[in-house]
Each structure stands twice: as structure tokens, then as C-alpha cells.
Scaffold this active site. Structure first.
Site, mmCIF file in Angstrom:
data_model
loop_
_atom_site.group_PDB
_atom_site.id
_atom_site.type_symbol
_atom_site.label_atom_id
_atom_site.label_comp_id
_atom_site.label_asym_id
_atom_site.label_seq_id
_atom_site.Cartn_x
_atom_site.Cartn_y
_atom_site.Cartn_z
ATOM 1 N N HIS A 4 -11.422 30.217 26.803
ATOM 2 C CA HIS A 4 -10.216 30.709 26.137
ATOM 3 C C HIS A 4 -10.577 32.123 25.676
ATOM 4 O O HIS A 4 -11.125 32.319 24.598
ATOM 5 C CB HIS A 4 -9.849 29.815 24.951
ATOM 6 C CG HIS A 4 -8.790 30.417 24.069
ATOM 7 N ND1 HIS A 4 -7.554 30.798 24.535
ATOM 8 C CD2 HIS A 4 -8.796 30.723 22.750
ATOM 9 C CE1 HIS A 4 -6.848 31.301 23.537
ATOM 10 N NE2 HIS A 4 -7.574 31.283 22.453
ATOM 11 N N VAL B 191 -13.332 29.316 20.557
ATOM 12 C CA VAL B 191 -13.165 27.863 20.505
ATOM 13 C C VAL B 191 -14.142 27.102 21.404
ATOM 14 O O VAL B 191 -14.601 26.014 21.037
ATOM 15 C CB VAL B 191 -11.693 27.480 20.787
ATOM 16 C CG1 VAL B 191 -11.311 27.749 22.223
ATOM 17 C CG2 VAL B 191 -11.433 26.043 20.404
ATOM 18 N N TYR C 49 -12.576 16.466 0.625
ATOM 19 C CA TYR C 49 -12.976 15.756 1.846
ATOM 20 C C TYR C 49 -12.740 14.250 1.763
ATOM 21 O O TYR C 49 -12.415 13.606 2.762
ATOM 22 C CB TYR C 49 -14.438 16.054 2.176
ATOM 23 C CG TYR C 49 -14.624 17.402 2.833
ATOM 24 C CD1 TYR C 49 -14.301 17.590 4.164
ATOM 25 C CD2 TYR C 49 -15.100 18.489 2.112
ATOM 26 C CE1 TYR C 49 -14.447 18.823 4.777
ATOM 27 C CE2 TYR C 49 -15.248 19.732 2.712
ATOM 28 C CZ TYR C 49 -14.928 19.892 4.049
ATOM 29 O OH TYR C 49 -15.072 21.114 4.648
ATOM 30 N N VAL D 66 -3.729 29.224 11.112
ATOM 31 C CA VAL D 66 -3.744 28.277 12.238
ATOM 32 C C VAL D 66 -3.639 26.833 11.736
ATOM 33 O O VAL D 66 -2.816 26.047 12.217
ATOM 34 C CB VAL D 66 -5.014 28.482 13.099
ATOM 35 C CG1 VAL D 66 -5.160 27.358 14.116
ATOM 36 C CG2 VAL D 66 -4.964 29.836 13.796
ATOM 37 N N ALA E 53 0.176 27.188 28.707
ATOM 38 C CA ALA E 53 1.598 27.186 28.327
ATOM 39 C C ALA E 53 2.229 28.551 28.606
ATOM 40 O O ALA E 53 3.358 28.638 29.104
ATOM 41 C CB ALA E 53 1.744 26.820 26.855
ATOM 42 N N ARG F 265 -19.850 40.317 17.432
ATOM 43 C CA ARG F 265 -19.257 38.994 17.685
ATOM 44 C C ARG F 265 -20.286 37.891 17.468
ATOM 45 O O ARG F 265 -19.963 36.805 17.006
ATOM 46 C CB ARG F 265 -18.747 38.933 19.134
ATOM 47 C CG ARG F 265 -17.416 39.627 19.288
ATOM 48 C CD ARG F 265 -16.907 39.537 20.696
ATOM 49 N NE ARG F 265 -16.636 38.147 21.065
ATOM 50 C CZ ARG F 265 -15.772 37.776 21.986
ATOM 51 N NH1 ARG F 265 -15.102 38.672 22.644
ATOM 52 N NH2 ARG F 265 -15.585 36.520 22.268
ATOM 53 N N SER G 194 -11.048 26.603 15.709
ATOM 54 C CA SER G 194 -11.652 27.880 15.306
ATOM 55 C C SER G 194 -12.217 28.619 16.522
ATOM 56 O O SER G 194 -12.776 28.002 17.425
ATOM 57 C CB SER G 194 -12.774 27.633 14.292
ATOM 58 O OG SER G 194 -12.284 26.884 13.204
HETATM 59 P P1 ADP Z 1 -6.902 31.603 11.015
HETATM 60 O O1 ADP Z 1 -5.915 32.712 11.281
HETATM 61 O O2 ADP Z 1 -7.881 31.386 12.124
HETATM 62 O O3 ADP Z 1 -6.263 30.345 10.536
HETATM 63 P P2 ADP Z 1 -7.593 32.118 8.271
HETATM 64 O O4 ADP Z 1 -8.576 33.075 7.680
HETATM 65 O O5 ADP Z 1 -6.141 32.251 7.956
HETATM 66 O O6 ADP Z 1 -7.838 32.161 9.831
HETATM 67 O O7 ADP Z 1 -8.019 30.623 7.874
HETATM 68 C C1 ADP Z 1 -9.317 30.159 7.830
HETATM 69 C C2 ADP Z 1 -9.442 29.246 6.618
HETATM 70 O O8 ADP Z 1 -10.723 28.614 6.631
HETATM 71 C C3 ADP Z 1 -9.317 29.973 5.277
HETATM 72 O O9 ADP Z 1 -8.240 29.424 4.542
HETATM 73 C C4 ADP Z 1 -10.656 29.707 4.590
HETATM 74 O O10 ADP Z 1 -10.528 29.508 3.194
HETATM 75 C C5 ADP Z 1 -11.122 28.436 5.282
HETATM 76 N N1 ADP Z 1 -12.574 28.217 5.202
HETATM 77 C C6 ADP Z 1 -13.563 29.112 5.432
HETATM 78 N N2 ADP Z 1 -14.771 28.537 5.227
HETATM 79 C C7 ADP Z 1 -14.549 27.252 4.881
HETATM 80 C C8 ADP Z 1 -15.389 26.150 4.546
HETATM 81 N N3 ADP Z 1 -16.723 26.251 4.571
HETATM 82 N N4 ADP Z 1 -14.807 24.980 4.211
HETATM 83 C C9 ADP Z 1 -13.463 24.862 4.200
HETATM 84 N N5 ADP Z 1 -12.618 25.853 4.511
HETATM 85 C C10 ADP Z 1 -13.138 27.035 4.848
#
Ligand code: ADP
EC number: 1.1.1.27
Length: 310
Positions: free
Chosen positions: A172, A119, A62, A11, A147, A85, A116
Site C-alpha cells: 500500500h 500498513v 484497555y 482514521v 476501490a 521514514r 497504521s
Molecule cells: P491518523 O490520521 O493516522 O488517524 P492521528 O494522529 O489522527 O493519525 O491518530 C493517531 C492516534 O493514535 C492519536 O489520537 C494518538 O493519540 C494515538 N496514539 C499514539 N500513540 C498511542 C499509544 N501508545 N496508545 C494509544 N494511542 C496512541
């Protein structure tokens, strides 16, 4: 304008890709606790830029978010087999505790755009964690459902989705409310337009469109495991409204003081978006059935958010 994206998964990277191609911001910075992933995504997106725009796309920690006007929060963990969940939600809340603190340390004036899932709950959790005014914490909410609704209605009527005004409200998710009673095509009521073009909206058509909107994500996930292009473009659309101070009406999520008798809950209604975030809430005219459905959606979200320990 600089836009940060925390979470460079499907995402987050899709939002970065859409933003880079649209050429509406000057800089996109991807942050992920998987630094290698963030670097790879940024490089891949950066290689698309010369074909389309001049946006600078980078990865970093950051500190690189300093000066960002908007930070998209797309970080999260995925569901473990057998996990409830609520347990998943607690783990995502823990991720946000880490992320929100880090973002605000370097970009205290940023508008936070929450992607996320779930949401609406994550939006409310972010307000609690950050102490920011609700209008600066925007959840992508039902922007994509709206949409899809417009797209399916437009296809049925033979017009572009942009010529349809129709909204999906509430959560959502499963309890979302398709606001049929106030939907319009051109300047006409749906029924009036449909009659003029000979494409009546029968009960069957309505059920098919309702199903298409409500179950779109399930169908995509079944076929490819996740959804990301649609929401990536939706997030970029919200950023555009902020970057260009467009005063655009979009269905996004925000904590409202009260919705249909439910206090302090985040969900989507149409809202005006501009440079400082959400400028105005618009409470649509709904029929009694839709109002009852919106109340149920709000009550369900409220019960869930109250169950999350922070
Ligand atoms: P989505 O399909 O919702 O994008 P993903 O699993 O592809 O889900 O992406 C979620 C991302 O969030 C991953 O790349 C993961 O490394 C990142 N993530 C998880 N925890 C943290 C955190 N505490 N800080 C930064 N990034 C994080």
C-alpha cells in the site's frame, strides 16, 4: 459483536463512525492514550447513531476491550520535521509494542486489523510482537487502492464499481501494482467491455487511471492534510466480512510465507475473509511485467521490515 479501536485519531474515529452507521456490530469501544480525545470522538459518533442504527459507542481503557472479536489498530505518531521514514517507523513500532501487548492481555482471541501506516510493515511487526497466526493479523493493505481502481474504471466504462473486478496488489504505497491484465468488467475482459460501450482504454486513459489510483492519497493530503473517510469505510468493510462470515474476496495485507520469490513478507493480494480472519489466499494470474513489479514491491517491503529493530 464488539469491535475495539485503538487510536481515536482521524482514521480510527472514521472507522468507528462507518461501523456505527452501518449498524453491523453491536458495540464499538474507542481507546487512545489521549483519553479526552477518545471520549469526545465516542460521544460525537454516538450522537449520529440514533439516526442510523443502534450500535453502542463508548470510550474506555484497555480493559473495556475484553470480549472484542476484532480490534482495529489505528494508533501512531506523525512524522517530525526532518525525520526519516525509518526513524518514524521505529517510533511507530514502539507504539505498537505498547498497544499490542495491552490488547492481547484483555482480548487474547481477537482478530487484529491493522490500519497504521506503513500498513504492510506494521502488519508484519504486529505478527512478530504478538506471535499470533498470520491469518489473524490483517492489514488494510490495498483495500482502498483497489476501490479507487474499480471506481475510476467504472466511471470510464459507465458502470458501477461493484460491476468491475480489478485488484491493486503489493505494497500500500508507491510500489503497488495495478493488475490490468486480469481486470474484468461484468463477465468481459476490459478491452471487450470497453469496445462494446465505445469507451476504449487507450494508453492515455490507462495512464490517467494509474495516476489517479497511485497519487490519490497525495492529492487529498495536499488539499486537507490527511486521508481518513475512505480508509475508515474500508476498515468497516473488512469488519463486516468478519462479523457476517461473508467469505468476501478483498485485497488485504498479511504475512505470506513466500510471494514472487520473496520469503516472509506482508503485502496485499486478494484473500477470502470470514469469521476467523483470512481463510484463503488467492494468487492472481498476472503477466510477466506485473509479476516482476510484484516481486520488486515484495523485495522493497522485505528490506524495510528487516531494517526495523524491535
Ligand atoms: P491518523 O490520521 O493516522 O488517524 P492521528 O494522529 O489522527 O493519525 O491518530 C493517531 C492516534 O493514535 C492519536 O489520537 C494518538 O493519540 C494515538 N496514539 C499514539 N500513540 C498511542 C499509544 N501508545 N496508545 C494509544 N494511542 C496512541
Amino acid at each position: 459483536m464488539k469491535v475495539g479501536i485503538v487510536g481515536a485519531g482521524m482514521v480510527g474515529s472514521s472507522a468507528g463512525y462507518a461501523l456505527a452507521l452501518m449498524g453491523i456490530v453491536s458495540s464499538v469501544v474507542l481507546v487512545d492514550h489521549n483519553a479526552e480525545l477518545a471520549i469526545a470522538q465516542a460521544e460525537d459518533i454516538a450522537h449520529a447513531v440514533p439516526f442510523m442504527s443502534s450500535c453502542v459507542v463508548e470510550a474506555g481503557d484497555y480493559d473495556r476491550l475484553s470480549g472484542a472479536s476484532v480490534v482495529i489498530l489505528a494508533a501512531g505518531v506523525s512524522q517530525k520535521p526532518g525525520e526519516t521514514r525509518l526513524a518514524l517507523l521505529e517510533r511507530n513500532a514502539a507504539v505498537f509494542r505498547d498497544v499490542v501487548g495491552n490488547v492481547l492481555r484483555v482480548a487474547p482471541d481477537a482478530i487484529l486489523l491493522i490500519a497504521s501506516n506503513p500498513v504492510d510493515i506494521m502488519t508484519q511487526i504486529t505478527v512478530r510482537l504478538s506471535g499470533l497466526p498470520a491469518a489473524r493479523v490483517i492489514g488494510s493493505g490495498t483495500i482502498l487502492d483497489t476501490a479507487r481502481f474499480r471506481s475510476l474504471l467504472g466511471r470510464h466504462l459507465g458502470i458501477s464499481p461493484q460491476s468491475v473486478h480489478a485488484y491493486v496488489l503489493g505494497e500500500h504505497g508507491d510500489s503497488e501494482v495495478l493488475a490490468w491484465s486480469n481486470a474484468r468488467a461484468g463477465s468481459l475482459s476490459l478491452a471487450g467491455f470497453a469496445a462494446q460501450v465505445g469507451s476504449a482504454i487507450t494508453a492515455d486513459v490507462r495512464a490517467r487511471i494509474d495516476d489517479g489510483v497511485r497519487n490519490a492519497a497525495y492529492k487529498i493530503i495536499k488539499g486537507k492534510g490527511a486521508t481518513y473517510y475512505g480508509i475508515g469505510a474500508g476498515l468497516a468493510r473488512i469488519v463486516k466480512a468478519i462479523a457476517q462470515d461473508q467469505q468476501e474476496v478483498l485485497t488485504v495485507s498479511m504475512v505470506n510465507r513466500e510471494i514472487e520469490g520473496v520469503a516472509d513478507v506482508a503485502l496485499s493480494i486478494p484473500r477470502v475473509i470470514g469469521a476467523t480472519g483470512i481463510m484463503t489466499d488467492l494468487f492472481p494470474d498476472l503477466d510477466a511485467e506485473e509479476r516482476a513489479a510484484l516481486h520488486r514491491s515484495a523485495a522493497l517491503l522485505k528490506a524495510t521490515v528487516e531494517a526495523v529493530s524491535l
